[in-house]
Motif scaffolding. Structure first.
Motif, mmCIF file in Angstrom:
data_model
loop_
_atom_site.group_PDB
_atom_site.id
_atom_site.type_symbol
_atom_site.label_atom_id
_atom_site.label_comp_id
_atom_site.label_asym_id
_atom_site.label_seq_id
_atom_site.Cartn_x
_atom_site.Cartn_y
_atom_site.Cartn_z
ATOM 1 N N ARG A 112 14.049 -13.441 -17.379
ATOM 2 C CA ARG A 112 13.984 -12.565 -18.498
ATOM 3 C C ARG A 112 15.660 -13.061 -19.296
ATOM 4 O O ARG A 112 16.372 -13.730 -18.594
ATOM 5 C CB ARG A 112 14.554 -11.163 -18.124
ATOM 6 C CG ARG A 112 13.291 -10.354 -17.538
ATOM 7 C CD ARG A 112 13.853 -9.305 -16.850
ATOM 8 N NE ARG A 112 12.790 -8.436 -16.205
ATOM 9 C CZ ARG A 112 12.021 -7.516 -16.576
ATOM 10 N NH1 ARG A 112 12.076 -7.124 -17.836
ATOM 11 N NH2 ARG A 112 11.127 -6.717 -15.924
ATOM 12 N N CYS B 157 13.839 -9.436 -22.252
ATOM 13 C CA CYS B 157 12.583 -9.844 -22.494
ATOM 14 C C CYS B 157 12.308 -11.176 -21.581
ATOM 15 O O CYS B 157 12.804 -12.064 -21.314
ATOM 16 C CB CYS B 157 12.573 -10.159 -23.880
ATOM 17 S SG CYS B 157 13.035 -9.018 -25.024
ATOM 18 N N TYR B 158 10.723 -11.217 -21.426
ATOM 19 C CA TYR B 158 10.490 -12.390 -20.503
ATOM 20 C C TYR B 158 10.334 -13.371 -21.433
ATOM 21 O O TYR B 158 10.259 -13.611 -22.597
ATOM 22 C CB TYR B 158 9.134 -12.093 -20.182
ATOM 23 C CG TYR B 158 8.608 -11.240 -18.980
ATOM 24 C CD1 TYR B 158 9.567 -11.432 -17.602
ATOM 25 C CD2 TYR B 158 8.618 -9.850 -19.169
ATOM 26 C CE1 TYR B 158 9.484 -10.578 -16.607
ATOM 27 C CE2 TYR B 158 8.440 -8.995 -18.107
ATOM 28 C CZ TYR B 158 8.843 -9.044 -16.818
ATOM 29 O OH TYR B 158 8.805 -8.372 -15.833
ATOM 30 N N ASN C 46 4.852 -16.628 -20.655
ATOM 31 C CA ASN C 46 3.393 -15.928 -20.223
ATOM 32 C C ASN C 46 3.139 -16.387 -18.936
ATOM 33 O O ASN C 46 2.809 -17.357 -18.657
ATOM 34 C CB ASN C 46 2.370 -16.240 -21.364
ATOM 35 C CG ASN C 46 1.279 -15.658 -21.048
ATOM 36 O OD1 ASN C 46 1.239 -14.382 -20.379
ATOM 37 N ND2 ASN C 46 0.272 -16.116 -21.519
ATOM 38 N N ASP D 172 4.444 -9.253 -20.660
ATOM 39 C CA ASP D 172 5.286 -10.488 -21.400
ATOM 40 C C ASP D 172 4.519 -10.442 -22.771
ATOM 41 O O ASP D 172 4.572 -11.680 -23.353
ATOM 42 C CB ASP D 172 5.046 -11.729 -20.677
ATOM 43 C CG ASP D 172 3.735 -11.919 -20.188
ATOM 44 O OD1 ASP D 172 2.728 -11.650 -20.741
ATOM 45 O OD2 ASP D 172 3.803 -12.665 -18.910
ATOM 46 N N TYR E 92 6.811 -18.821 -27.400
ATOM 47 C CA TYR E 92 8.099 -18.684 -26.879
ATOM 48 C C TYR E 92 9.164 -19.869 -27.307
ATOM 49 O O TYR E 92 8.475 -20.856 -27.541
ATOM 50 C CB TYR E 92 7.982 -18.517 -25.207
ATOM 51 C CG TYR E 92 7.341 -17.386 -24.865
ATOM 52 C CD1 TYR E 92 8.071 -16.079 -24.575
ATOM 53 C CD2 TYR E 92 6.125 -17.551 -24.524
ATOM 54 C CE1 TYR E 92 7.443 -14.942 -23.844
ATOM 55 C CE2 TYR E 92 5.440 -16.164 -24.007
ATOM 56 C CZ TYR E 92 6.029 -14.967 -23.788
ATOM 57 O OH TYR E 92 5.446 -13.860 -23.245
#
Length: 394
Positions: free
Chosen positions: A269, A274-275, A278, A289, A300
Protein backbone atom coordinates in the motif's frame (compact mmCIF):
# COMPACT_ATOMS: atom_id res chain seq x y z
CA UNK A 1 7.80 -24.55 -6.68
CA UNK A 2 8.98 -21.26 -5.23
CA UNK A 3 12.49 -19.87 -4.83
CA UNK A 4 13.01 -16.61 -2.95
CA UNK A 5 16.71 -16.24 -3.75
CA UNK A 6 17.48 -13.17 -5.83
CA UNK A 7 19.43 -13.48 -9.06
CA UNK A 8 23.04 -12.32 -8.74
CA UNK A 9 25.24 -11.61 -11.73
CA UNK A 10 25.68 -9.31 -14.73
CA UNK A 11 22.88 -8.75 -17.24
CA UNK A 12 23.51 -7.24 -20.67
CA UNK A 13 21.43 -4.25 -21.76
CA UNK A 14 18.06 -5.01 -23.32
CA UNK A 15 14.77 -3.41 -24.31
CA UNK A 16 11.52 -4.51 -22.68
CA UNK A 17 7.83 -3.87 -23.46
CA UNK A 18 6.46 -1.33 -21.00
CA UNK A 19 3.30 -3.41 -20.51
CA UNK A 20 2.20 -6.98 -20.94
CA UNK A 21 1.06 -7.97 -24.44
CA UNK A 22 -2.59 -6.99 -24.66
CA UNK A 23 -5.51 -8.74 -26.32
CA UNK A 24 -5.37 -6.07 -29.02
CA UNK A 25 -1.71 -6.73 -29.82
CA UNK A 26 -2.06 -10.49 -29.76
CA UNK A 27 -5.13 -10.21 -31.97
CA UNK A 28 -2.90 -8.74 -34.70
CA UNK A 29 -0.99 -12.03 -34.66
CA UNK A 30 -4.19 -14.06 -34.84
CA UNK A 31 -5.48 -12.01 -37.78
CA UNK A 32 -2.14 -12.31 -39.59
CA UNK A 33 -2.34 -16.10 -39.31
CA UNK A 34 -5.95 -16.07 -40.49
CA UNK A 35 -5.17 -13.81 -43.46
CA UNK A 36 -2.05 -15.74 -44.49
CA UNK A 37 -4.06 -18.99 -44.51
CA UNK A 38 -6.81 -17.28 -46.54
CA UNK A 39 -4.32 -15.99 -49.13
CA UNK A 40 -2.57 -19.36 -49.33
CA UNK A 41 -5.90 -21.14 -49.81
CA UNK A 42 -6.85 -18.76 -52.62
CA UNK A 43 -3.51 -19.36 -54.38
CA UNK A 44 -3.97 -23.13 -54.06
CA UNK A 45 -7.47 -22.71 -55.53
CA UNK A 46 -5.87 -21.17 -58.64
CA UNK A 47 -6.44 -17.49 -57.89
CA UNK A 48 -3.06 -16.28 -59.16
CA UNK A 49 -3.76 -12.63 -58.36
CA UNK A 50 -3.00 -13.50 -54.74
CA UNK A 51 0.44 -14.85 -55.67
CA UNK A 52 3.41 -12.46 -55.45
CA UNK A 53 4.70 -11.58 -58.94
CA UNK A 54 8.37 -10.82 -59.62
CA UNK A 55 9.66 -8.48 -62.34
CA UNK A 56 11.45 -10.15 -65.23
CA UNK A 57 11.15 -13.49 -63.50
CA UNK A 58 8.60 -16.27 -63.57
CA UNK A 59 7.49 -17.71 -60.27
CA UNK A 60 7.68 -21.46 -60.62
CA UNK A 61 7.09 -22.19 -56.93
CA UNK A 62 4.25 -24.55 -56.10
CA UNK A 63 1.07 -22.96 -54.66
CA UNK A 64 1.99 -24.34 -51.24
CA UNK A 65 5.36 -22.51 -51.34
CA UNK A 66 4.58 -19.44 -53.46
CA UNK A 67 5.13 -15.93 -52.08
CA UNK A 68 1.84 -14.28 -51.11
CA UNK A 69 0.66 -10.95 -52.48
CA UNK A 70 -0.19 -9.00 -49.33
CA UNK A 71 -1.17 -5.94 -51.36
CA UNK A 72 -4.32 -7.70 -52.50
CA UNK A 73 -7.38 -7.16 -50.34
CA UNK A 74 -8.89 -10.42 -49.18
CA UNK A 75 -12.44 -10.65 -50.64
CA UNK A 76 -14.24 -11.74 -47.48
CA UNK A 77 -17.61 -10.68 -48.97
CA UNK A 78 -16.98 -11.99 -52.48
CA UNK A 79 -19.92 -13.30 -54.49
CA UNK A 80 -17.68 -15.74 -56.33
CA UNK A 81 -18.86 -19.15 -55.13
CA UNK A 82 -15.38 -20.69 -55.29
CA UNK A 83 -13.87 -17.83 -53.27
CA UNK A 84 -16.74 -17.97 -50.77
CA UNK A 85 -16.17 -21.70 -50.28
CA UNK A 86 -12.44 -21.24 -49.72
CA UNK A 87 -12.82 -18.46 -47.17
CA UNK A 88 -15.78 -20.08 -45.41
CA UNK A 89 -13.49 -22.96 -44.41
CA UNK A 90 -11.89 -20.68 -41.81
CA UNK A 91 -15.18 -20.14 -40.00
CA UNK A 92 -18.02 -22.04 -38.46
CA UNK A 93 -21.60 -20.90 -37.95
CA UNK A 94 -22.55 -20.58 -34.28
CA UNK A 95 -25.94 -22.01 -33.44
CA UNK A 96 -27.28 -19.38 -31.08
CA UNK A 97 -30.80 -18.70 -32.23
CA UNK A 98 -31.40 -15.09 -33.28
CA UNK A 99 -27.81 -14.22 -32.42
CA UNK A 100 -26.29 -16.86 -34.68
CA UNK A 101 -23.20 -15.51 -36.41
CA UNK A 102 -20.07 -16.63 -38.16
CA UNK A 103 -17.21 -17.42 -35.77
CA UNK A 104 -13.56 -17.93 -36.58
CA UNK A 105 -12.50 -21.58 -36.22
CA UNK A 106 -9.56 -21.65 -33.76
CA UNK A 107 -8.51 -25.10 -34.95
CA UNK A 108 -7.67 -23.70 -38.39
CA UNK A 109 -5.31 -20.99 -37.12
CA UNK A 110 -2.01 -22.83 -37.28
CA UNK A 111 1.36 -21.08 -37.35
CA UNK A 112 4.71 -22.67 -38.15
CA UNK A 113 7.93 -21.40 -36.62
CA UNK A 114 11.51 -22.60 -36.41
CA UNK A 115 14.46 -22.23 -34.06
CA UNK A 116 18.07 -23.35 -33.88
CA UNK A 117 18.95 -25.96 -31.26
CA UNK A 118 22.14 -24.41 -29.94
CA UNK A 119 22.12 -26.96 -27.12
CA UNK A 120 22.63 -29.71 -29.70
CA UNK A 121 25.39 -27.75 -31.44
CA UNK A 122 27.17 -27.33 -28.12
CA UNK A 123 27.41 -31.08 -27.41
CA UNK A 124 31.08 -32.18 -27.30
CA UNK A 125 30.46 -34.86 -29.91
CA UNK A 126 29.00 -32.30 -32.34
CA UNK A 127 31.93 -29.88 -32.35
CA UNK A 128 32.45 -28.36 -35.80
CA UNK A 129 35.97 -28.91 -37.14
CA UNK A 130 37.17 -25.63 -38.63
CA UNK A 131 40.17 -27.35 -40.21
CA UNK A 132 38.14 -29.85 -42.23
CA UNK A 133 35.02 -27.73 -42.54
CA UNK A 134 32.80 -30.55 -41.39
CA UNK A 135 31.08 -32.06 -38.38
CA UNK A 136 32.29 -35.40 -36.96
CA UNK A 137 31.06 -38.44 -38.87
CA UNK A 138 29.24 -39.65 -35.74
CA UNK A 139 27.53 -36.29 -35.00
CA UNK A 140 23.78 -36.57 -34.36
CA UNK A 141 21.09 -34.19 -33.11
CA UNK A 142 17.67 -34.51 -31.44
CA UNK A 143 15.24 -32.01 -32.91
CA UNK A 144 11.49 -31.46 -33.04
CA UNK A 145 9.32 -31.51 -36.12
CA UNK A 146 5.60 -31.00 -36.69
CA UNK A 147 3.12 -31.78 -39.42
CA UNK A 148 -0.64 -31.69 -39.89
CA UNK A 149 -2.52 -34.93 -40.48
CA UNK A 150 -6.28 -34.80 -41.08
CA UNK A 151 -6.35 -31.30 -39.60
CA UNK A 152 -4.60 -32.39 -36.39
CA UNK A 153 -1.11 -31.17 -35.44
CA UNK A 154 1.35 -34.02 -34.85
CA UNK A 155 4.53 -33.20 -32.91
CA UNK A 156 7.49 -35.56 -32.99
CA UNK A 157 11.10 -35.69 -31.84
CA UNK A 158 13.53 -37.13 -34.34
CA UNK A 159 17.23 -37.96 -34.31
CA UNK A 160 19.17 -37.19 -37.47
CA UNK A 161 22.74 -37.01 -38.68
CA UNK A 162 24.41 -33.60 -38.33
CA UNK A 163 26.01 -32.57 -41.61
CA UNK A 164 25.00 -28.91 -42.04
CA UNK A 165 23.72 -26.16 -39.76
CA UNK A 166 20.29 -26.69 -41.26
CA UNK A 167 20.12 -30.00 -39.39
CA UNK A 168 20.11 -28.07 -36.09
CA UNK A 169 16.73 -26.46 -36.82
CA UNK A 170 13.58 -27.58 -35.05
CA UNK A 171 10.11 -26.76 -36.31
CA UNK A 172 6.80 -26.53 -34.50
CA UNK A 173 3.24 -25.86 -35.62
CA UNK A 174 0.96 -24.31 -33.00
CA UNK A 175 -2.64 -23.20 -32.83
CA UNK A 176 -2.37 -19.50 -32.04
CA UNK A 177 -5.87 -18.78 -30.73
CA UNK A 178 -5.92 -18.36 -26.92
CA UNK A 179 -7.67 -20.93 -24.77
CA UNK A 180 -10.93 -19.29 -23.69
CA UNK A 181 -12.24 -22.29 -21.74
CA UNK A 182 -9.50 -22.03 -19.10
CA UNK A 183 -11.60 -19.54 -17.09
CA UNK A 184 -14.09 -22.31 -16.37
CA UNK A 185 -11.54 -25.10 -16.17
CA UNK A 186 -9.35 -23.40 -13.56
CA UNK A 187 -12.23 -21.87 -11.58
CA UNK A 188 -14.99 -24.43 -11.91
CA UNK A 189 -16.99 -23.20 -8.93
CA UNK A 190 -17.02 -19.58 -10.01
CA UNK A 191 -19.30 -17.88 -12.53
CA UNK A 192 -16.88 -17.05 -15.35
CA UNK A 193 -19.17 -17.40 -18.37
CA UNK A 194 -18.85 -13.74 -19.51
CA UNK A 195 -15.05 -13.91 -19.38
CA UNK A 196 -15.01 -17.19 -21.29
CA UNK A 197 -17.08 -15.86 -24.19
CA UNK A 198 -15.91 -12.27 -24.35
CA UNK A 199 -12.48 -11.69 -22.82
CA UNK A 200 -10.42 -12.09 -25.99
CA UNK A 201 -12.98 -11.18 -28.65
CA UNK A 202 -14.82 -8.17 -27.17
CA UNK A 203 -13.26 -4.71 -27.84
CA UNK A 204 -14.00 -3.74 -24.23
CA UNK A 205 -11.11 -5.99 -23.19
CA UNK A 206 -8.70 -4.83 -25.92
CA UNK A 207 -6.32 -3.14 -23.45
CA UNK A 208 -6.35 -6.03 -21.01
CA UNK A 209 -3.42 -8.47 -20.93
CA UNK A 210 -3.85 -11.51 -23.14
CA UNK A 211 -4.17 -14.71 -21.11
CA UNK A 212 -4.78 -18.33 -22.00
CA UNK A 213 -1.62 -18.47 -24.11
CA UNK A 214 0.94 -21.20 -23.64
CA UNK A 215 4.68 -20.63 -23.49
CA UNK A 216 4.85 -22.14 -26.97
CA UNK A 217 2.28 -19.66 -28.28
CA UNK A 218 4.25 -16.81 -26.71
CA UNK A 219 7.35 -18.09 -28.50
CA UNK A 220 5.43 -18.14 -31.79
CA UNK A 221 4.20 -14.57 -31.23
CA UNK A 222 7.77 -13.39 -30.56
CA UNK A 223 9.01 -15.03 -33.77
CA UNK A 224 6.19 -13.47 -35.80
CA UNK A 225 6.83 -10.07 -34.24
CA UNK A 226 10.51 -10.29 -35.21
CA UNK A 227 9.58 -11.10 -38.80
CA UNK A 228 7.09 -8.21 -38.87
CA UNK A 229 9.71 -5.76 -37.53
CA UNK A 230 12.40 -6.85 -39.99
CA UNK A 231 10.00 -6.66 -42.95
CA UNK A 232 9.22 -2.99 -42.35
CA UNK A 233 12.70 -1.79 -41.33
CA UNK A 234 15.65 -1.46 -43.67
CA UNK A 235 18.04 -2.57 -40.94
CA UNK A 236 16.88 -5.54 -38.91
CA UNK A 237 17.16 -5.59 -35.15
CA UNK A 238 17.66 -8.20 -32.49
CA UNK A 239 14.98 -10.86 -32.23
CA UNK A 240 11.96 -10.34 -30.00
CA UNK A 241 11.93 -13.03 -27.35
CA UNK A 242 10.77 -13.84 -23.84
CA UNK A 243 12.99 -12.42 -21.07
CA UNK A 244 15.23 -14.66 -19.02
CA UNK A 245 14.46 -14.91 -15.32
CA UNK A 246 17.44 -12.66 -14.51
CA UNK A 247 16.39 -10.03 -17.08
CA UNK A 248 12.84 -10.01 -15.78
CA UNK A 249 13.93 -9.62 -12.17
CA UNK A 250 16.47 -6.93 -13.03
CA UNK A 251 13.79 -4.97 -14.92
CA UNK A 252 11.23 -5.44 -12.15
CA UNK A 253 13.49 -3.84 -9.53
CA UNK A 254 13.73 -0.70 -11.65
CA UNK A 255 17.30 0.04 -10.61
CA UNK A 256 16.56 -0.37 -6.90
CA UNK A 257 19.00 -3.01 -5.68
CA UNK A 258 17.43 -5.60 -3.40
CA UNK A 259 13.99 -3.96 -3.73
CA UNK A 260 11.32 -6.29 -2.38
CA UNK A 261 8.65 -4.99 -4.79
CA UNK A 262 8.93 -3.08 -8.10
CA UNK A 263 7.90 0.19 -6.41
CA UNK A 264 10.82 -0.13 -4.00
CA UNK A 265 9.02 -0.30 -0.67
CA UNK A 266 8.36 -3.22 1.61
CA UNK A 267 4.58 -2.83 1.61
CA UNK A 268 1.80 -3.25 -0.95
CA UNK A 269 0.00 0.00 0.00
CA UNK A 270 1.06 3.61 -0.47
CA UNK A 271 0.92 6.32 2.20
CA UNK A 272 -2.79 6.85 1.55
CA UNK A 273 -3.54 3.17 2.09
CA UNK A 274 -4.18 2.46 -1.60
CA UNK A 275 -2.95 -0.81 -3.09
CA UNK A 276 -0.06 -0.55 -5.55
CA UNK A 277 -0.89 -3.57 -7.73
CA UNK A 278 -3.70 -5.87 -8.82
CA UNK A 279 -3.54 -9.01 -6.67
CA UNK A 280 -5.52 -10.89 -4.00
CA UNK A 281 -5.63 -8.72 -0.87
CA UNK A 282 -6.48 -10.18 2.50
CA UNK A 283 -8.83 -13.19 2.45
CA UNK A 284 -10.21 -13.11 -1.08
CA UNK A 285 -11.17 -9.42 -1.13
CA UNK A 286 -10.30 -9.22 -4.82
CA UNK A 287 -12.00 -5.89 -5.51
CA UNK A 288 -10.21 -3.98 -2.74
CA UNK A 289 -7.53 -3.08 -5.31
CA UNK A 290 -10.22 -1.98 -7.84
CA UNK A 291 -10.05 -5.17 -9.92
CA UNK A 292 -11.79 -8.52 -9.44
CA UNK A 293 -9.68 -10.36 -12.02
CA UNK A 294 -7.46 -8.82 -14.69
CA UNK A 295 -7.39 -5.05 -15.21
CA UNK A 296 -6.33 -2.80 -18.06
CA UNK A 297 -2.58 -2.68 -18.43
CA UNK A 298 -0.89 0.37 -16.89
CA UNK A 299 -3.68 0.87 -14.34
CA UNK A 300 -1.03 1.43 -11.67
CA UNK A 301 2.07 3.68 -11.75
CA UNK A 302 5.23 2.31 -13.42
CA UNK A 303 8.48 1.47 -11.68
CA UNK A 304 11.63 3.56 -12.11
CA UNK A 305 12.33 2.03 -15.53
CA UNK A 306 8.89 3.05 -16.81
CA UNK A 307 7.60 -0.54 -16.77
CA UNK A 308 4.00 -1.20 -15.77
CA UNK A 309 2.49 -4.21 -13.99
CA UNK A 310 5.78 -5.87 -13.08
CA UNK A 311 3.85 -7.05 -10.03
CA UNK A 312 0.32 -8.38 -10.20
CA UNK A 313 -2.36 -8.30 -12.92
CA UNK A 314 -0.98 -11.39 -14.68
CA UNK A 315 2.10 -13.49 -14.00
CA UNK A 316 4.51 -13.58 -16.94
CA UNK A 317 6.31 -16.29 -18.87
CA UNK A 318 10.10 -16.19 -19.04
CA UNK A 319 12.40 -18.16 -21.31
CA UNK A 320 14.16 -19.80 -18.36
CA UNK A 321 13.53 -23.44 -17.49
CA UNK A 322 12.67 -24.33 -13.90
CA UNK A 323 14.90 -26.62 -11.88
CA UNK A 324 15.20 -26.58 -8.10
CA UNK A 325 19.01 -26.78 -8.23
CA UNK A 326 19.64 -24.50 -11.23
CA UNK A 327 21.25 -21.82 -9.04
CA UNK A 328 24.22 -24.17 -8.55
CA UNK A 329 25.13 -24.28 -12.23
CA UNK A 330 24.09 -20.97 -13.85
CA UNK A 331 26.77 -18.52 -14.92
CA UNK A 332 27.20 -15.10 -13.32
CA UNK A 333 27.20 -13.56 -16.83
CA UNK A 334 23.60 -13.26 -18.05
CA UNK A 335 22.49 -16.04 -15.67
CA UNK A 336 19.73 -18.26 -17.01
CA UNK A 337 19.03 -21.96 -16.86
CA UNK A 338 17.93 -22.83 -20.39
CA UNK A 339 16.59 -26.16 -21.55
CA UNK A 340 14.83 -26.45 -24.88
CA UNK A 341 12.51 -29.34 -24.05
CA UNK A 342 11.82 -31.74 -26.90
CA UNK A 343 8.35 -33.07 -27.65
CA UNK A 344 9.32 -36.51 -26.36
CA UNK A 345 10.74 -35.20 -23.07
CA UNK A 346 8.82 -35.88 -19.84
CA UNK A 347 6.71 -33.07 -18.42
CA UNK A 348 9.20 -32.38 -15.62
CA UNK A 349 11.58 -31.00 -18.27
CA UNK A 350 8.91 -28.72 -19.74
CA UNK A 351 8.60 -26.43 -16.71
CA UNK A 352 9.17 -22.72 -17.42
CA UNK A 353 9.63 -20.02 -14.82
CA UNK A 354 6.88 -17.42 -14.38
CA UNK A 355 7.34 -14.20 -12.44
CA UNK A 356 5.42 -11.29 -10.98
CA UNK A 357 2.32 -12.82 -9.45
CA UNK A 358 -1.21 -12.22 -10.70
CA UNK A 359 -4.69 -11.01 -9.82
CA UNK A 360 -5.42 -14.30 -8.02
CA UNK A 361 -2.16 -14.43 -6.01
CA UNK A 362 -1.37 -13.15 -2.52
CA UNK A 363 1.23 -10.40 -2.07
CA UNK A 364 4.06 -12.86 -1.47
CA UNK A 365 4.15 -13.81 -5.17
CA UNK A 366 4.43 -10.14 -6.20
CA UNK A 367 7.95 -9.91 -4.78
CA UNK A 368 10.69 -9.41 -7.39
CA UNK A 369 12.73 -12.38 -6.18
CA UNK A 370 9.92 -14.94 -6.01
CA UNK A 371 9.37 -17.38 -8.83
CA UNK A 372 7.15 -20.32 -9.61
CA UNK A 373 6.59 -22.38 -12.75
CA UNK A 374 4.09 -23.70 -15.25
CA UNK A 375 4.38 -26.31 -17.97
CA UNK A 376 5.17 -24.83 -21.39
CA UNK A 377 2.15 -26.42 -23.07
CA UNK A 378 -0.37 -25.26 -20.45
CA UNK A 379 -2.49 -22.09 -20.54
CA UNK A 380 -3.93 -20.22 -17.56
CA UNK A 381 -6.27 -17.23 -17.04
CA UNK A 382 -3.60 -15.59 -14.88
CA UNK A 383 -0.47 -15.96 -17.06
CA UNK A 384 0.51 -13.58 -19.85
CA UNK A 385 3.81 -12.33 -21.20
CA UNK A 386 5.84 -9.41 -22.52
CA UNK A 387 8.79 -9.37 -24.92
CA UNK A 388 12.37 -8.14 -24.78
CA UNK A 389 15.06 -7.47 -27.37
CA UNK A 390 18.78 -7.47 -26.76
CA UNK A 391 20.51 -4.11 -27.21
CA UNK A 392 22.02 -3.58 -30.68
CA UNK A 393 24.99 -1.55 -29.44
CA UNK A 394 25.87 2.00 -30.41
Amino acid sequence: AVNEKSINGTVDAFWMDETEITNDKYKQFVYYVRDSIALRSLVIAGKDEFRQKFKNQSDDASPENARLNWKMKIPWNSKDEEVKTVLASLYYQSDNGLNAKRQIDPGKLQYKYEWINYDQAALPGNKYNVNTGAYPASAKVRVDTSYVENGVIVNKTITRKLTTRRDLISMRIVNVYPDTIMWLRDFQYSYNDPKMHMYFSHPGFSKYPVVGVTWEQAQAFSQWRTRLFNNVNTIGGQDYRLPTEAEWEYAARGGRKMALYPWGGNYVRDKKGCYLANFKPMRGSYTDDMGATTMKVASYPPNNYGLYDMAGNVAEWTSSAYDGSSSLVVSDMNPSFQYNAKNSDPDVLKRKIIKGGSWKDIAYYLQCGVKTYEYQNESRPYIGFRCVRSYNGE
